[in-house]
Every structure is written in C-alpha cells, then in structure tokens.
Write a protein that holds these residues in place. Structure first.
Motif, short mmCIF file in Angstrom:
data_model
loop_
_atom_site.label_atom_id
_atom_site.label_comp_id
_atom_site.label_asym_id
_atom_site.label_seq_id
_atom_site.Cartn_x
_atom_site.Cartn_y
_atom_site.Cartn_z
N GLU A 86 6.48 9.38 6.22
CA GLU A 86 6.04 10.18 7.37
C GLU A 86 5.92 9.12 8.66
OE1 GLU A 86 1.75 11.77 9.01
OE2 GLU A 86 2.12 12.07 6.88
N VAL A 87 6.71 9.64 9.55
CA VAL A 87 6.87 8.93 10.85
C VAL A 87 5.97 9.57 11.98
CG1 VAL A 87 8.20 7.48 12.67
CG2 VAL A 87 9.16 7.55 10.08
N GLU A 88 5.25 8.82 12.56
CA GLU A 88 4.62 9.63 13.62
C GLU A 88 4.09 8.38 14.65
OE1 GLU A 88 0.33 11.66 13.86
OE2 GLU A 88 2.00 12.89 12.72
N ASN A 89 4.20 8.82 15.99
CA ASN A 89 3.78 8.00 17.07
C ASN A 89 4.26 6.44 16.89
OD1 ASN A 89 2.75 10.12 18.16
ND2 ASN A 89 0.75 9.87 17.43
N GLY A 90 5.39 6.20 16.49
CA GLY A 90 5.83 4.79 16.18
C GLY A 90 5.44 4.01 15.14
N SER A 91 4.89 4.92 14.02
CA SER A 91 4.27 4.28 12.98
C SER A 91 4.69 5.04 11.84
CB SER A 91 2.67 4.19 13.07
OG SER A 91 2.11 5.26 13.04
N ALA A 92 4.79 4.11 10.56
CA ALA A 92 5.19 4.93 9.42
C ALA A 92 4.01 4.79 8.33
CB ALA A 92 6.35 4.53 9.01
N LYS A 93 4.14 5.82 7.45
CA LYS A 93 3.27 5.76 6.25
C LYS A 93 4.27 5.92 5.03
CE LYS A 93 -0.94 7.40 8.55
NZ LYS A 93 -1.63 8.70 8.72
N ILE A 94 4.05 5.20 4.17
CA ILE A 94 5.13 5.22 3.18
C ILE A 94 4.63 5.53 1.75
CG2 ILE A 94 7.03 4.30 2.07
CD1 ILE A 94 7.59 2.63 4.77
N GLU A 95 5.04 6.38 0.75
CA GLU A 95 4.59 6.30 -0.57
C GLU A 95 5.83 5.99 -1.47
OE1 GLU A 95 3.20 9.62 -3.69
OE2 GLU A 95 1.62 9.18 -2.22
N ILE A 96 5.78 5.31 -2.42
CA ILE A 96 7.04 5.05 -3.31
C ILE A 96 6.51 5.02 -4.97
CG2 ILE A 96 6.66 2.61 -3.16
CD1 ILE A 96 9.86 2.82 -2.85
N ALA A 97 7.42 5.68 -5.68
CA ALA A 97 7.05 5.81 -6.72
C ALA A 97 7.96 5.23 -7.69
CB ALA A 97 7.21 7.43 -7.22
N ILE A 98 7.61 4.45 -8.57
CA ILE A 98 8.19 3.49 -9.24
C ILE A 98 8.20 3.52 -10.97
CG2 ILE A 98 8.49 1.76 -7.48
CD1 ILE A 98 6.87 -0.10 -9.54
N THR A 99 9.31 3.11 -11.82
CA THR A 99 9.08 2.67 -13.00
C THR A 99 9.14 1.13 -13.17
OG1 THR A 99 10.01 4.85 -13.79
CG2 THR A 99 10.04 2.94 -15.16
N ALA A 100 8.22 0.56 -13.46
CA ALA A 100 8.10 -0.87 -13.88
C ALA A 100 8.74 -1.39 -14.95
CB ALA A 100 6.67 -1.44 -13.51
N GLU A 101 9.24 -2.59 -14.96
CA GLU A 101 9.78 -3.47 -16.26
C GLU A 101 8.62 -3.92 -17.15
OE1 GLU A 101 12.58 -6.12 -14.96
OE2 GLU A 101 14.09 -4.60 -14.37
N TYR A 102 8.57 -3.70 -18.21
CA TYR A 102 7.37 -4.18 -19.14
C TYR A 102 7.28 -5.71 -18.98
CZ TYR A 102 4.72 -5.49 -23.14
OH TYR A 102 3.85 -6.08 -23.88
N GLY A 103 6.29 -6.19 -18.99
CA GLY A 103 5.95 -7.65 -18.86
C GLY A 103 5.50 -7.91 -17.57
N VAL A 104 6.01 -7.25 -16.51
CA VAL A 104 5.52 -7.72 -15.21
C VAL A 104 4.22 -7.22 -14.75
CG1 VAL A 104 7.90 -7.69 -14.11
CG2 VAL A 104 6.12 -5.56 -13.83
N ALA A 105 3.41 -8.04 -13.97
CA ALA A 105 1.95 -7.82 -13.54
C ALA A 105 2.18 -6.73 -12.33
CB ALA A 105 1.20 -9.15 -12.94
N ILE A 106 1.54 -5.45 -12.79
CA ILE A 106 1.90 -4.34 -11.78
C ILE A 106 1.20 -4.60 -10.85
CG2 ILE A 106 1.38 -2.05 -11.82
CD1 ILE A 106 1.91 -1.61 -14.81
#
Length: 159
Positions: A86-106
């Motif tokens: 969502e871009v509004e008034n010169g700023s952005a809000k971002i949501e990202i959905a991921i699948t993580a690899e096993y073993g990483v500190a989420i």
C-alpha cells in the motif's frame, strides 16, 4: 465566572497540524511530483525478499500453486507473488508471505527480510517504508526437497 477559550484554541491548532500530511521531498519537488505505483514496490520487495538466505518461496499455499500452474504454461515467475503493498503519501506499507527453510531462526529471518526490503525500496524509489510485516506460512523440510526432486525426475521420464 468567565470561560477561558485559550486551551481549546490551542488543542484545535495541534489537531490541524497533525492532520497535515508530511511531504516526501524525494518525490515532491518544486519542479514536479513523482508517483510510484504499488506494483513497482511489490516487485522490488519480492525480489529483495528472495535475496535473503533462508527464504524458500513467497506466498501462501494457494498463491504458490497458481504460480506453479502459471509456470507450467511457460509464463515467467511472478516476483510479486506473496507481496501486498500500500503506497500512500510518499510512504509504503508492505506485507510479505513466505515459506522458510527448515533450520533457520524465523525471527532473525523476518528481520533480515524486513531490512533488505526497506533498504531496496527506499533506495530505489525514495519512498519511506513505514512497516514490513512478514507472515510465515510454512517451513520447508529437508525431506520435501528430495521428494520434489524425485517427482520432477519421474515427470521428465513420462514426458
């Protein structure tokens, strides 16, 4: 008794000042305004997230399935998959959905994704990134890698 209206006037001025929008000097100059669409930011954010070690894929199950179908028909990978902007008034809000690899500190992975996206978007667009929310939908297990490789080999043999 007389009424004192001074505090009320003072609070009205504070409300008016807070309602004025902040100007992003990177995008609004004396010579013109630059407008950046959501799709541009979502592409930058998607690529930046994929660059982080520990990210297996982007998007939830349905989005990944649609991406696989799209790619099977010869379409290129959609870098915006799993990214909502969502871009509004010169700023952005971002949501990202991921699948993580096993073993990483989420929690560390989410912070690395957040930093990489913020750096890329702010550097490339001049927008101010207010927030980056990371949603982890799944963890890819090591066994899943070998199963998908075996399935791909079987599919190639049948084609």
């Amino acid at each position: 008794m007389s009424e004192n209206n001074t505090p009320a006037k003072h609070s009205e001025n504070n409300v008016a000042a807070s309602e004025e929008r902040e100007v992003n000097n990177n995008l609004e100059t004396q010579y013109g305004t630059t407008t950046i669409d959501d799709v541009v930011v979502s592409k930058i954010a998607g690529i930046a997230a994929r660059e982080v070690s520990g990210v297996d894929s982007l998007g939830g199950g349905g989005a990944r399935m649609m991406g696989t179908i799209r790619e099977s028909f010869g379409a290129s990978e959609d870098v915006r998959q799993g990214v909502d902007v969502e871009v509004e008034n010169g700023s952005a809000k971002i949501e990202i959905a991921i699948t993580a690899e096993y073993g990483v500190a989420i929690h560390e992975l989410a912070e690395a994704i957040r930093r990489n996206i913020m750096n890329a978007v702010e550097r490339m667009t001049g927008l101010t990134v207010e927030r980056v929310d990371v949603v982890v939908h799944n963890v890819k297990l090591p066994k899943e890698d070998s199963e998908s490789e075996e399935q791909a080999a079987l599919n190639q043999g049948q084609a």
